[in-house]
Design an enzyme around this catalytic site. Structure first.
Site, PDB file in Angstrom:
ATOM      1  N   ASP A  84       0.712  -1.242   0.163  1.00  0.00           N
ATOM      2  CA  ASP A  84      -0.077   0.032   0.006  1.00  0.00           C
ATOM      3  C   ASP A  84       0.944   1.185   0.106  1.00  0.00           C
ATOM      4  OD1 ASP A  84      -2.435   1.239  -0.228  1.00  0.00           O
ATOM      5  OD2 ASP A  84      -2.583   1.339   1.807  1.00  0.00           O
ATOM      6  N   TYR A 104       1.071   5.919  -0.620  1.00  0.00           N
ATOM      7  CA  TYR A 104       0.809   6.972   0.061  1.00  0.00           C
ATOM      8  C   TYR A 104       1.030   8.299  -1.034  1.00  0.00           C
ATOM      9  CZ  TYR A 104       1.458   9.574   4.617  1.00  0.00           C
ATOM     10  OH  TYR A 104       1.667  10.400   5.784  1.00  0.00           O
ATOM     11  N   HIS A 153      -3.659  14.005   0.729  1.00  0.00           N
ATOM     12  CA  HIS A 153      -3.984  12.995   1.730  1.00  0.00           C
ATOM     13  C   HIS A 153      -2.863  12.830   2.663  1.00  0.00           C
ATOM     14  CE1 HIS A 153      -4.901   9.377   4.031  1.00  0.00           C
ATOM     15  NE2 HIS A 153      -3.904   8.970   3.699  1.00  0.00           N
ATOM     16  N   ARG A 191       1.078  14.355  13.389  1.00  0.00           N
ATOM     17  CA  ARG A 191       2.168  14.682  13.588  1.00  0.00           C
ATOM     18  C   ARG A 191       2.338  16.248  13.826  1.00  0.00           C
ATOM     19  NH1 ARG A 191       3.155  10.601  10.514  1.00  0.00           N
ATOM     20  NH2 ARG A 191       2.964  12.093   8.665  1.00  0.00           N
ATOM     21  N   GLU A 194     -10.451   3.914   3.270  1.00  0.00           N
ATOM     22  CA  GLU A 194      -9.325   4.743   2.573  1.00  0.00           C
ATOM     23  C   GLU A 194      -9.946   4.355   1.029  1.00  0.00           C
ATOM     24  OE1 GLU A 194      -5.612   5.716   5.040  1.00  0.00           O
ATOM     25  OE2 GLU A 194      -5.405   4.158   3.753  1.00  0.00           O
ATOM     26  N   GLU A 204      -9.216   4.051  -2.525  1.00  0.00           N
ATOM     27  CA  GLU A 204      -7.767   3.961  -3.363  1.00  0.00           C
ATOM     28  C   GLU A 204      -8.113   3.102  -4.708  1.00  0.00           C
ATOM     29  OE1 GLU A 204      -4.569   2.519  -1.437  1.00  0.00           O
ATOM     30  OE2 GLU A 204      -5.006   2.754   0.637  1.00  0.00           O
ATOM     31  N   ASP A 260      -8.975   0.338   1.632  1.00  0.00           N
ATOM     32  CA  ASP A 260      -8.146  -0.065   2.719  1.00  0.00           C
ATOM     33  C   ASP A 260      -8.814   0.431   4.217  1.00  0.00           C
ATOM     34  OD1 ASP A 260      -5.538  -1.170   3.707  1.00  0.00           O
ATOM     35  OD2 ASP A 260      -4.943   0.701   3.875  1.00  0.00           O
ATOM     36  N   ARG A 269      -8.171   3.765  13.243  1.00  0.00           N
ATOM     37  CA  ARG A 269      -7.194   5.019  13.123  1.00  0.00           C
ATOM     38  C   ARG A 269      -6.628   5.057  14.789  1.00  0.00           C
ATOM     39  NH1 ARG A 269      -5.898   6.164   7.978  1.00  0.00           N
ATOM     40  NH2 ARG A 269      -7.838   6.869   6.921  1.00  0.00           N
ATOM     41  N   GLN A 273      -3.994   2.164  15.080  1.00  0.00           N
ATOM     42  CA  GLN A 273      -2.855   3.073  14.279  1.00  0.00           C
ATOM     43  C   GLN A 273      -2.105   4.078  14.977  1.00  0.00           C
ATOM     44  OE1 GLN A 273      -4.075   4.725  10.305  1.00  0.00           O
ATOM     45  NE2 GLN A 273      -2.178   5.190   9.635  1.00  0.00           N
ATOM     46  N   TYR A 294       1.809   2.626  15.353  1.00  0.00           N
ATOM     47  CA  TYR A 294       2.567   2.494  13.926  1.00  0.00           C
ATOM     48  C   TYR A 294       4.095   3.294  13.837  1.00  0.00           C
ATOM     49  CZ  TYR A 294       2.386   7.737  13.007  1.00  0.00           C
ATOM     50  OH  TYR A 294       2.652   9.144  13.081  1.00  0.00           O
ATOM     51  N   LYS A 348      -4.544  -2.172   9.808  1.00  0.00           N
ATOM     52  CA  LYS A 348      -4.841  -2.309   8.528  1.00  0.00           C
ATOM     53  C   LYS A 348      -5.092  -3.854   7.955  1.00  0.00           C
ATOM     54  CE  LYS A 348      -3.464   2.055   6.939  1.00  0.00           C
ATOM     55  NZ  LYS A 348      -4.197   3.053   6.209  1.00  0.00           N
ATOM     56  N   THR A 404      -9.550  -5.561   3.615  1.00  0.00           N
ATOM     57  CA  THR A 404      -9.041  -4.626   2.514  1.00  0.00           C
ATOM     58  C   THR A 404     -10.305  -5.235   1.272  1.00  0.00           C
ATOM     59  OG1 THR A 404      -6.724  -4.389   3.103  1.00  0.00           O
ATOM     60  CG2 THR A 404      -7.426  -3.593   1.071  1.00  0.00           C
ATOM     61  N   THR A 412      -4.452   6.552  -0.351  1.00  0.00           N
ATOM     62  CA  THR A 412      -6.051   7.321  -0.195  1.00  0.00           C
ATOM     63  C   THR A 412      -5.796   8.399  -1.309  1.00  0.00           C
ATOM     64  OG1 THR A 412      -5.961   6.670   2.113  1.00  0.00           O
ATOM     65  CG2 THR A 412      -7.343   8.459   1.145  1.00  0.00           C
ATOM     66  N   GLU A 450      -9.786  12.645   7.321  1.00  0.00           N
ATOM     67  CA  GLU A 450      -9.560  13.874   6.768  1.00  0.00           C
ATOM     68  C   GLU A 450     -10.923  14.881   6.607  1.00  0.00           C
ATOM     69  OE1 GLU A 450      -7.490  11.793   3.426  1.00  0.00           O
ATOM     70  OE2 GLU A 450      -7.072  13.652   3.028  1.00  0.00           O
TER      71      GLU A 450
END
Lengths: 405, 405
Positions: free
Chosen positions: A123, A125, A130, A139, A194, A196, A228, A232, A235, A239, A248, A252, A339, A353
């Protein structure tokens, strides 16, 4: 975009409808079964499926018997010349004036299966919107976009065993999350989707050898829609530093129909503008994206919607990068695009988001949602339009079951 | 540890040597071929291999014909009762006074293959010493041990296609690294090993269902040595936020022999002391480690050496955690333990730790080494000893070829 004018028509009348996802220009591959029969390979046309296994038995097509198998891997492994030959042949058989004795079944009567045995799942990114949006939430704005993001396609290995076909119900996961007083064991409280696109690798590469972006493009058989599902809260706690793992692995969902690269070719276009030049091994000699609407629904209501051309790295670039270390790729490998989100909240491909990390609820059929609740159904869709027809993916949906606590 | 006294002996005399890795108490499984013949399943005994396929043809064993296959997956899938039955039967046939007409081949004349088709590969991070040492080098001492480390086994999905058997040469990878003036495309300059044990999953679990630590332990067939070759410079640039990717995809070397859980059972012991209680889903009712020496060599010289009992999370705990989200596991999944490092530099399982991130060179046969150079060969070994015999893994080695620049 294809030239305007009268497009080629099929003797399968439903295939000629303006909003039909499966006109004669599409011919996506899948695996289906009829009641009491074994799964075999087919191609969608209008509201019907061409029974490729029976076509082969009758001598109408030659794919070495691979169409009788319950996954497309063996057919795909025959290579690009065979893909082209079968596409040309089916176009002739299905066109007006073609062979109306072709073995067809009604899609409504068929069960659709996972079209490939997923060898491995990676997967990526690759939407800058996104990556930035989620980076801010995880972060903060100053560290949102990782330093290497505009220099390489960032990806991680996902879990192939949890890839399922559209319609499979998904169990809300249990997991470990960060609580006020320490780690907690809980049903996921921040379950997300997600949006995708998934690329299906159609050729092997050898260990220790790299493939160029051009070679990588030749290795891609086609695309599926890919959701996906993401936990959260799990995660966020798990992560760092090794990436998403159990957050994850709950499932899927992919679409049952693989839209071929050949069908999307007329819609080829550029992606997002480059922030900086790429290193030579990632540069592409021609545009690597498709002008294609992609979006999602929740419980039938339209939610985020954008265009695949917002993406920063193409599947061919991702595949080339995947081999930079000499990693061997195999037929049936599935590469998630990451995503797909446009710049605005109404263009985002994840609730994280759209709701600003669960802060601003959105209305879904008169109810508030920050994340996915039990019983909610999420659907994905995508289509490219032009020249009097539409190349679509058909539905890709999944409903959430309550956790097994 | 097994009781002292005279251990059971085999009529295969080399199996009775004090330092033999493959006594009658071991009986590890592998896949071998003789010149001009197809690969098939075997069991190591002393300096010989029991040809299990021929045993089955002669009616000496019954595994449903699975021993004639070129991987052990189908045999393993027969389940624990069958594993126990075959082990008991082979012990009887190979013991002194057993059947000395058993079909054996000399291991020196055989080619050893990858023993399983690796379904998926997951790599964990379960030595606290290693996690702390590497964390200091990547993120500084204050952020060295991730907050969740003592609460859950951290792992990531690796790449199954790049798992190879001992003896396969490994190509130094090219890749993107952080340079002074921006990203650079280069041959890896900081190539490393990781000394690990790999657990082979021997039973499927269902999507959406979790398995307990006790159930997980019953699902493990056995163990291999595992060298997770790592490109540290590529890793440092790529790994945030989604984890290691191409830095770990150049190759992962495993031993040809799978030492069964049954053979290691007499050496069962506790692991590292717990810093805090685990959540109930990770608690184990009995010790989950083995008192087993494990170490590595470079170009024949002894390097790091420690004991598997330094680990914090067992394979059973890792497997249980792997299913917490409902992720389905399958026969042939390979779970890397994570680098096994004791507290001191001479006990570390990676050059990164042993050389303090490449700062302090170590001497190898009179030459300085900070990382692995072209032509270097790294070997892993492990054995448990007691009761007058040794259960070992045999060699697991790989040599580095120059990059294809």
């Amino acid at each position: 975009m294809p030239a305007a004018g009268q497009p080629l028509r099929s003797w399968v009348s439903a295939a000629n409808g303006k909003d039909c996802d499966f006109p004669i220009q599409n011919l996506p591959y899948g695996v289906f079964s009829m009641a009491g029969e074994s799964p075999r390979c087919g191609v969608a046309i209008g509201d019907m499926i061409v029974d490729l296994a029976t076509c082969e038995t009758r001598g109408l097509l030659d794919a070495g018997g691979t169409f009788a198998r319950p996954q497309l891997n063996d057919f795909i492994a025959l290579g690009r010349d065979k893909w082209d030959e079968i596409r040309d042949r089916l176009t002739g058989l299905l066109a007006e004036g073609g062979d109306d004795s072709l073995p067809l079944v009604a899609m409504a009567d068929a069960t659709l299966h996972l079209p490939i045995r997923v060898t491995e799942f990676t997967d990526f990114y690759a939407s800058k919107n996104h990556a930035f949006n989620v980076g801010v939430l995880f972060r903060g704005p100053e560290n949102a976009l990782p330093a290497q993001w505009t220099h390489m396609p960032i990806g991680y290995n996902g879990r192939a065993s949890s890839v399922v076909v559209s319609g499979t119900e998904i169990r809300r996961p249990m997991g470990q999350v960060k609580g006020e007083a320490g780690p907690e064991w809980t049903a996921c409280r921040r379950l997300d989707l997600e949006l995708e696109l998934g690329a299906i690798v159609g050729a092997d590469s050898r260990m220790g050898e790299r493939v160029s972006v051009e070679e990588a493009e030749q290795m891609i058989f086609g695309y599926v829609l890919l959701n996906d599902w993401s936990a959260r809260d799990i995660q966020a706690w798990e992560y760092q530093p090794l990436g998403p793992f159990q957050s994850k692995a709950l499932g899927t969902t992919i679409s049952p129909w693989i839209v071929t690269q050949a069908a999307l070719e007329p819609f080829r276009c550029k992606g997002a503008a480059r922030v900086n030049p790429l290193l030579p091994y990632l540069q592409e000699s021609r545009p690597g994206f498709y002008d294609m609407t992609i979006g999602w629904t929740m419980n039938g209501q339209a939610m985020g919607r954008t265009n695949y051309n917002v993406m920063y790295y193409s599947s061919a670039q991702q595949l080339a990068h995947h081999t930079e270390s000499g990693c061997p790729m195999r037929v049936g490998d599935l590469l998630g695009s990451g995503t797909i989100s446009g710049p605005g909240p109404e263009q985002t491909g994840a609730l994280l988001e759209m709701t600003q990390g669960g802060r601003d609820a959105v209305r879904v059929n008169g109810e508030d949602r920050t994340f996915i609740e039990d019983g909610d159904e999420v659907g994905l869709y995508a289509f490219a339009e032009g020249g009097g027809y539409r190349v679509g993916f058909g539905p890709c949906h999944g409903r959430i079951l309550p956790a097994n606590e």
